[in-house]
Design a protein around this motif. Structure first.
Motif, PDB file in Angstrom:
ATOM      1  N   ASN A  63       0.844  -1.195   0.000  1.00 18.50           N
ATOM      2  CA  ASN A  63       0.000   0.000   0.000  1.00 18.50           C
ATOM      3  C   ASN A  63       0.878   1.243   0.000  1.00 18.50           C
ATOM      4  O   ASN A  63       2.062   1.178   0.364  1.00 18.50           O
ATOM      5  N   ALA A  64       0.265   2.376  -0.358  1.00 17.53           N
ATOM      6  CA  ALA A  64       1.005   3.650  -0.315  1.00 17.53           C
ATOM      7  C   ALA A  64       1.592   3.823   1.085  1.00 17.53           C
ATOM      8  O   ALA A  64       0.895   3.620   2.086  1.00 17.53           O
ATOM      9  N   GLY A  65       2.866   4.148   1.133  1.00 13.96           N
ATOM     10  CA  GLY A  65       3.524   4.399   2.422  1.00 13.96           C
ATOM     11  C   GLY A  65       4.116   3.160   3.072  1.00 13.96           C
ATOM     12  O   GLY A  65       4.894   3.271   4.019  1.00 13.96           O
ATOM     13  N   ASP A  66       3.775   1.980   2.580  1.00 14.51           N
ATOM     14  CA  ASP A  66       4.383   0.759   3.134  1.00 14.51           C
ATOM     15  C   ASP A  66       5.875   0.731   2.809  1.00 14.51           C
ATOM     16  O   ASP A  66       6.296   1.176   1.729  1.00 14.51           O
ATOM     17  N   GLU A  67       6.636   0.171   3.725  1.00 12.81           N
ATOM     18  CA  GLU A  67       8.077   0.050   3.490  1.00 12.81           C
ATOM     19  C   GLU A  67       8.422  -1.347   2.982  1.00 12.81           C
ATOM     20  O   GLU A  67       7.851  -2.337   3.428  1.00 12.81           O
ATOM     21  N   VAL A  68       9.343  -1.389   2.043  1.00 12.43           N
ATOM     22  CA  VAL A  68       9.828  -2.670   1.521  1.00 12.43           C
ATOM     23  C   VAL A  68      11.342  -2.694   1.686  1.00 12.43           C
ATOM     24  O   VAL A  68      12.050  -1.819   1.181  1.00 12.43           O
ATOM     25  N   GLY A  94       5.064   2.568  -2.652  1.00 12.79           N
ATOM     26  CA  GLY A  94       5.717   2.148  -1.417  1.00 12.79           C
ATOM     27  C   GLY A  94       7.052   2.856  -1.259  1.00 12.79           C
ATOM     28  O   GLY A  94       7.479   3.610  -2.144  1.00 12.79           O
ATOM     29  N   THR A  95       7.691   2.613  -0.117  1.00 15.15           N
ATOM     30  CA  THR A  95       8.983   3.244   0.161  1.00 15.15           C
ATOM     31  C   THR A  95      10.068   2.175   0.238  1.00 15.15           C
ATOM     32  O   THR A  95      10.015   1.312   1.120  1.00 15.15           O
ATOM     33  N   PRO A  96      11.047   2.214  -0.675  1.00 18.25           N
ATOM     34  CA  PRO A  96      12.151   1.261  -0.563  1.00 18.25           C
ATOM     35  C   PRO A  96      13.017   1.598   0.650  1.00 18.25           C
ATOM     36  O   PRO A  96      13.350   2.758   0.859  1.00 18.25           O
ATOM     37  N   VAL A  97      13.318   0.599   1.458  1.00 16.28           N
ATOM     38  CA  VAL A  97      14.229   0.793   2.592  1.00 16.28           C
ATOM     39  C   VAL A  97      15.460  -0.057   2.306  1.00 16.28           C
ATOM     40  O   VAL A  97      15.395  -1.280   2.316  1.00 16.28           O
ATOM     41  N   VAL A  98      16.549   0.626   1.998  1.00 15.36           N
ATOM     42  CA  VAL A  98      17.736  -0.083   1.527  1.00 15.36           C
ATOM     43  C   VAL A  98      18.648  -0.427   2.711  1.00 15.36           C
ATOM     44  O   VAL A  98      18.934   0.423   3.548  1.00 15.36           O
ATOM     45  N   VAL A  99      19.026  -1.687   2.772  1.00 14.01           N
ATOM     46  CA  VAL A  99      19.943  -2.149   3.822  1.00 14.01           C
ATOM     47  C   VAL A  99      21.238  -2.575   3.135  1.00 14.01           C
ATOM     48  O   VAL A  99      21.230  -3.514   2.335  1.00 14.01           O
TER      49      VAL A  99
END
Ligand code: PMP
Ligand code: GLU
Length: 397
Positions: free
Chosen positions: A113-118, A137-142
């Motif tokens: 969903n909009a705003g979900d982090e992946v 969504g928002t990519p969360v890079v590790v």
């Protein structure tokens, strides 16, 4: 007015496909370029698979297929997952698409969903963050550097998970690094994921068969999370079928149904003839897969050895896929005449225009200090490319 949508304007162009296009443009001008940019097997599709496609044309497999693919293909995939991976699925848990690329995108669009982090471990395949952005969504890079063989730890995963985390996209064997997570390493990640029930695992296993350490390990083998794992796979890499465009997902029925709904409005079932070819790939002799795997392994050994001889490059020894991802940041700030190398993309363009070898800068893979070479090409090309790269880099002062 010629105004693209905001959604499209947020999207980057695929760097792998762009560098390949640039390489083809130079080739069209008569320049002898070695293309190590786009990653695809250089082999032809095996004959028995081509024969199945020809038969399918003759037998009039020319109409729309069911949206998730023919039952026979899905059954063949169920059998493959059981026999090769020891995993139990039903045909209703399989959905086939126009390549694994669409399969990943379908799942992202279905669960985010909009705003979900992946969470996306870096280095990552260029398309993952863009797919997440498409889904708002928002990519969360590790990040995981070469010193940890480009693999994230359970602690890093735990630290990245928030109440907004919806998915993790894990690619093993990895594009662009060739790193492979061991069973123990996957167990460590699974133990973290088990505590976070909202998080879906998108396990991209498209390089499953291009593996130099023996058996492929899937994160779907861990029962505590299996009902949240979606496996991505397909015929493109294992069977040298990139142009046929058949990928699949295997996962929980609710996600598969969601993907079918999306695909039903968007593209319908994938190409009927290609599905019959893919069925032959999964049900026929697997000898061709091993022959190609052995060729890739020999080339891996060759390219690693040659890359180690190039001053200023740091390399790992990839355990799978057909990419080498050397660290090249020691060249940043160096010059050849007026030309300054500030980024890995600058370096890739320099190697293309001066060395006539097409590679891809690490920037779009989330690792600006590295660049990617695909060694899915002949031994002669690998030797010549590495010679050219060595020469071009030696001019940088
Ligand atoms: N995932 C990864 C990691 C890949 O490298 C590729 C190849 N581009 C794909 C998915 C997509 O494969 P396909 O050609 O089946 O769409
Ligand atoms: N897997 C290939 C690559 O990464 C194909 C190109 C693409 O689809 O991005 O180069």
């Amino acid at each position: 007015m010629n105004q693209l949508s905001d959604r499209l304007n947020r999207l980057s162009q695929s760097a792998t496909l762009l560098m390949s296009q640039k390489s083809n443009e130079l080739k069209a001008q008569g320049i002898d370029v070695i293309n190590m940019s786009v990653g695809e097997p250089d082999f032809n599709t095996p004959d028995h698979i081509k024969a199945a496609a020809i038969k399918a044309v003759e037998e009039n497999f020319s109409r729309y297929s069911p949206v998730p693919g023919y039952p026979a293909l899905r059954q063949a995939i169920v059998a493959k997952l059981k026999n090769e991976n020891g995993l139990d699925y039903t045909p209703a848990q399989i959905s086939c698409s126009n390549g694994a690329k669409q399969s990943v995108c379908n799942v992202v669009m279905t669960v985010v969903n909009a705003g979900d982090e992946v969470i996306i471990p870096a280095p990552y395949w260029v398309s993952y963050p863009e797919m997440v952005k498409l889904a708002d969504g928002t990519p969360v890079v590790v990040g995981a550097g070469i010193e940890q063989d480009f693999k994230i730890t359970p602690e890093q995963l735990e630290a990245a998970i928030t109440p907004k985390t919806r998915a993790l996209i894990l690619c093993s064997p990895s594009n662009p690094t060739g790193s492979v997570y061991s069973k123990e390493e996957l167990a460590g990640l699974a133990a973290v994921l088990a505590k976070h029930e909202r998080v879906i695992v998108i396990a991209d296993e498209i390089y499953e068969h291009i593996n130099y350490i023996g058996k492929h390990e899937s994160i779907a083998q861990f029962d505590e999370i299996k009902d949240r794992v979606v496996i991505i796979n397909g015929v493109s890499k294992a069977y040298a079928m990139t142009g046929w465009r058949i990928g699949f997902i295997a996962g929980p029925e609710w996600i598969v149904k969601g993907c079918n709904k999306l695909q039903g409005q968007y593209t319908s079932g994938p190409c009927s003839v290609s599905q019959k070819a893919a069925e032959a790939a999964y049900t026929g002799s697997q000898e061709c897969v091993e022959v190609m795997r052995q060729a890739f392994e020999r080339r891996r050994d060759l390219i690693v050895e040659l890359a180690k001889e190039i001053p200023g490059l740091e390399v790992n020894k990839p355990q799978g896929a057909f990419y080498l991802f050397p660290k090249c940041s020691s060249y940043f700030g160096k010059k050849d005449g007026d030309r300054v190398i500030n980024t890995s993309t600058d370096l890739a363009l320099y190697l293309l225009e001066v060395g006539h070898v097409a590679t891809v800068g690490g920037d779009d893979f989330g690792s600006p200090e590295c660049f990617r070479m695909s060694y899915a090409t002949s031994d002669e090309n690998i030797k010549e490319a590495m010679k050219r790269i060595k020469e071009a880099l030696s001019r940088l002062k």
